[in-house]
Design a protein around this motif. Structure first.
Motif, PDB file in Angstrom:
ATOM      1  N   TYR A 173     -50.809  14.649  53.865  1.00 55.79           N
ATOM      2  CA  TYR A 173     -50.659  13.519  52.946  1.00 55.79           C
ATOM      3  C   TYR A 173     -51.917  13.323  52.113  1.00 55.79           C
ATOM      4  O   TYR A 173     -51.844  13.057  50.922  1.00 55.79           O
ATOM      5  CB  TYR A 173     -50.309  12.227  53.710  1.00 55.79           C
ATOM      6  CG  TYR A 173     -50.208  11.040  52.795  1.00 55.79           C
ATOM      7  CD1 TYR A 173     -49.085  10.882  51.989  1.00 55.79           C
ATOM      8  CD2 TYR A 173     -51.235  10.111  52.695  1.00 55.79           C
ATOM      9  CE1 TYR A 173     -48.984   9.818  51.107  1.00 55.79           C
ATOM     10  CE2 TYR A 173     -51.136   9.045  51.823  1.00 55.79           C
ATOM     11  CZ  TYR A 173     -50.013   8.895  51.036  1.00 55.79           C
ATOM     12  OH  TYR A 173     -49.924   7.847  50.164  1.00 55.79           O
ATOM     13  N   LEU A 174     -53.077  13.465  52.763  1.00 53.14           N
ATOM     14  CA  LEU A 174     -54.338  13.299  52.038  1.00 53.14           C
ATOM     15  C   LEU A 174     -54.834  14.655  51.565  1.00 53.14           C
ATOM     16  O   LEU A 174     -55.267  15.494  52.352  1.00 53.14           O
ATOM     17  CB  LEU A 174     -55.390  12.643  52.937  1.00 53.14           C
ATOM     18  CG  LEU A 174     -55.089  11.209  53.353  1.00 53.14           C
ATOM     19  CD1 LEU A 174     -56.151  10.696  54.318  1.00 53.14           C
ATOM     20  CD2 LEU A 174     -54.999  10.296  52.135  1.00 53.14           C
ATOM     21  N   LEU A 175     -54.741  14.863  50.269  1.00 51.78           N
ATOM     22  CA  LEU A 175     -55.209  16.096  49.643  1.00 51.78           C
ATOM     23  C   LEU A 175     -56.520  15.803  48.917  1.00 51.78           C
ATOM     24  O   LEU A 175     -56.824  14.645  48.620  1.00 51.78           O
ATOM     25  CB  LEU A 175     -54.151  16.604  48.655  1.00 51.78           C
ATOM     26  CG  LEU A 175     -52.777  16.909  49.262  1.00 51.78           C
ATOM     27  CD1 LEU A 175     -51.757  17.132  48.168  1.00 51.78           C
ATOM     28  CD2 LEU A 175     -52.854  18.107  50.186  1.00 51.78           C
ATOM     29  N   PRO A 176     -57.300  16.831  48.588  1.00 48.34           N
ATOM     30  CA  PRO A 176     -58.599  16.593  47.940  1.00 48.34           C
ATOM     31  C   PRO A 176     -58.503  15.812  46.617  1.00 48.34           C
ATOM     32  O   PRO A 176     -59.308  14.935  46.369  1.00 48.34           O
ATOM     33  CB  PRO A 176     -59.139  18.008  47.693  1.00 48.34           C
ATOM     34  CG  PRO A 176     -58.435  18.868  48.680  1.00 48.34           C
ATOM     35  CD  PRO A 176     -57.094  18.247  48.898  1.00 48.34           C
ATOM     36  N   ASP A 177     -57.525  16.125  45.783  1.00 48.47           N
ATOM     37  CA  ASP A 177     -57.464  15.512  44.459  1.00 48.47           C
ATOM     38  C   ASP A 177     -56.356  14.480  44.289  1.00 48.47           C
ATOM     39  O   ASP A 177     -56.283  13.806  43.271  1.00 48.47           O
ATOM     40  CB  ASP A 177     -57.276  16.591  43.389  1.00 48.47           C
ATOM     41  CG  ASP A 177     -58.435  17.565  43.344  1.00 48.47           C
ATOM     42  OD1 ASP A 177     -59.557  17.170  43.725  1.00 48.47           O
ATOM     43  OD2 ASP A 177     -58.217  18.722  42.953  1.00 48.47           O
ATOM     44  N   MET A 178     -55.456  14.385  45.260  1.00 52.58           N
ATOM     45  CA  MET A 178     -54.314  13.476  45.145  1.00 52.58           C
ATOM     46  C   MET A 178     -53.718  13.254  46.519  1.00 52.58           C
ATOM     47  O   MET A 178     -54.109  13.899  47.483  1.00 52.58           O
ATOM     48  CB  MET A 178     -53.265  14.058  44.190  1.00 52.58           C
ATOM     49  CG  MET A 178     -52.610  15.345  44.691  1.00 52.58           C
ATOM     50  SD  MET A 178     -51.412  16.063  43.575  1.00 52.58           S
ATOM     51  CE  MET A 178     -52.453  16.906  42.421  1.00 52.58           C
ATOM     52  N   ASN A 179     -52.729  12.362  46.599  1.00 48.35           N
ATOM     53  CA  ASN A 179     -52.032  12.203  47.878  1.00 48.35           C
ATOM     54  C   ASN A 179     -50.705  12.948  47.820  1.00 48.35           C
ATOM     55  O   ASN A 179     -50.312  13.478  46.777  1.00 48.35           O
ATOM     56  CB  ASN A 179     -51.864  10.728  48.249  1.00 48.35           C
ATOM     57  CG  ASN A 179     -50.938   9.974  47.313  1.00 48.35           C
ATOM     58  OD1 ASN A 179     -49.895  10.477  46.898  1.00 48.35           O
ATOM     59  ND2 ASN A 179     -51.298   8.742  47.003  1.00 48.35           N
ATOM     60  N   GLY A 180     -50.000  12.973  48.928  1.00 49.09           N
ATOM     61  CA  GLY A 180     -48.758  13.721  49.014  1.00 49.09           C
ATOM     62  C   GLY A 180     -47.685  13.240  48.055  1.00 49.09           C
ATOM     63  O   GLY A 180     -46.893  14.039  47.533  1.00 49.09           O
ATOM     64  N   LEU A 181     -47.637  11.930  47.791  1.00 48.18           N
ATOM     65  CA  LEU A 181     -46.642  11.393  46.856  1.00 48.18           C
ATOM     66  C   LEU A 181     -46.929  11.862  45.435  1.00 48.18           C
ATOM     67  O   LEU A 181     -46.009  12.202  44.688  1.00 48.18           O
ATOM     68  CB  LEU A 181     -46.619   9.868  46.918  1.00 48.18           C
ATOM     69  CG  LEU A 181     -46.243   9.259  48.270  1.00 48.18           C
ATOM     70  CD1 LEU A 181     -46.304   7.749  48.208  1.00 48.18           C
ATOM     71  CD2 LEU A 181     -44.885   9.733  48.723  1.00 48.18           C
ATOM     72  N   GLU A 182     -48.198  11.881  45.068  1.00 46.19           N
ATOM     73  CA  GLU A 182     -48.568  12.381  43.739  1.00 46.19           C
ATOM     74  C   GLU A 182     -48.232  13.869  43.624  1.00 46.19           C
ATOM     75  O   GLU A 182     -47.765  14.331  42.581  1.00 46.19           O
ATOM     76  CB  GLU A 182     -50.058  12.138  43.485  1.00 46.19           C
ATOM     77  CG  GLU A 182     -50.411  10.665  43.360  1.00 46.19           C
ATOM     78  CD  GLU A 182     -51.910  10.395  43.431  1.00 46.19           C
ATOM     79  OE1 GLU A 182     -52.342   9.397  42.834  1.00 46.19           O
ATOM     80  OE2 GLU A 182     -52.642  11.171  44.082  1.00 46.19           O
ATOM     81  N   PHE A 183     -48.449  14.608  44.714  1.00 46.84           N
ATOM     82  CA  PHE A 183     -48.101  16.029  44.721  1.00 46.84           C
ATOM     83  C   PHE A 183     -46.607  16.209  44.471  1.00 46.84           C
ATOM     84  O   PHE A 183     -46.198  17.046  43.670  1.00 46.84           O
ATOM     85  CB  PHE A 183     -48.503  16.678  46.051  1.00 46.84           C
ATOM     86  CG  PHE A 183     -48.071  18.107  46.168  1.00 46.84           C
ATOM     87  CD1 PHE A 183     -48.848  19.131  45.649  1.00 46.84           C
ATOM     88  CD2 PHE A 183     -46.874  18.447  46.799  1.00 46.84           C
ATOM     89  CE1 PHE A 183     -48.449  20.462  45.737  1.00 46.84           C
ATOM     90  CE2 PHE A 183     -46.457  19.767  46.893  1.00 46.84           C
ATOM     91  CZ  PHE A 183     -47.259  20.775  46.370  1.00 46.84           C
ATOM     92  N   LEU A 184     -45.781  15.425  45.177  1.00 44.64           N
ATOM     93  CA  LEU A 184     -44.328  15.513  44.991  1.00 44.64           C
ATOM     94  C   LEU A 184     -43.933  15.234  43.545  1.00 44.64           C
ATOM     95  O   LEU A 184     -43.101  15.936  42.974  1.00 44.64           O
ATOM     96  CB  LEU A 184     -43.608  14.528  45.909  1.00 44.64           C
ATOM     97  CG  LEU A 184     -43.492  14.906  47.371  1.00 44.64           C
ATOM     98  CD1 LEU A 184     -42.934  13.743  48.180  1.00 44.64           C
ATOM     99  CD2 LEU A 184     -42.632  16.137  47.553  1.00 44.64           C
TER     100      LEU A 184
END
Length: 148
Positions: free
Chosen positions: A14-25
């Motif tokens: 869920y916690l990515l370096p540049d964004m969260n998982g929802l933003e990734f989706l």
């Protein structure tokens, strides 16, 4: 990268370096549209609100790391892959049905128990002399068939 590799499933934290998982989706949907692979989101802390948002945003599953064992993770991936396979089969079946329904040389209709037209093909409309839009607002009792 998804366009080049065509992964069967994506597993992300869920916690990515540049964004969260929802933003990734959201980014994945924007870039790939409906052809995006299923995504499983892993997180350190379960948050019901985020889990609901993730599922509404298109995540195939949402797993809390402390509750996830190797076996449960494997089952989650297998379930997502099976659901994706079945969904694709259903889409293909629906496409075949639509082609058959719309291209046959006979009139076909789906009619509800109340006599309301639910789905009609163009050939049936030609036979009874109504447009598809007209038929879908009527019941079987409402139509009159022209005598030739």
């Amino acid at each position: 990268m998804c366009r080049q590799q065509s992964p069967d499933v994506i597993v992300i934290d869920y916690l990515l370096p540049d964004m969260n998982g929802l933003e990734f989706l959201n980014n994945l949907k924007t870039q790939l549209g409906q052809t995006n692979p299923p995504v499983i989101i892993l997180t350190d802390r379960g948050n019901e609100q985020i889990a609901v948002q993730a599922m509404k945003s298109g995540a195939a599953d949402y797993l809390v790391k402390k509750n996830t064992t190797p076996v449960s993770f494997q089952l989650a991936v297998q379930n997502v892959l099976e659901k994706t396979r079945l969904s694709r089969q259903l889409e293909e079946s629906e496409k075949r049905f639509q082609v058959t329904f719309n291209c046959v040389a006979v009139g076909i209709a789906h009619v509800g128990l109340d006599g309301k037209w639910l789905l009609v093909n163009q050939k049936l409309c030609d036979i009874v002399g109504y447009s598809c839009e007209e038929l879908l607002t009527l019941t079987l009792k409402d139509i009159t068939i022209p005598m030739t």
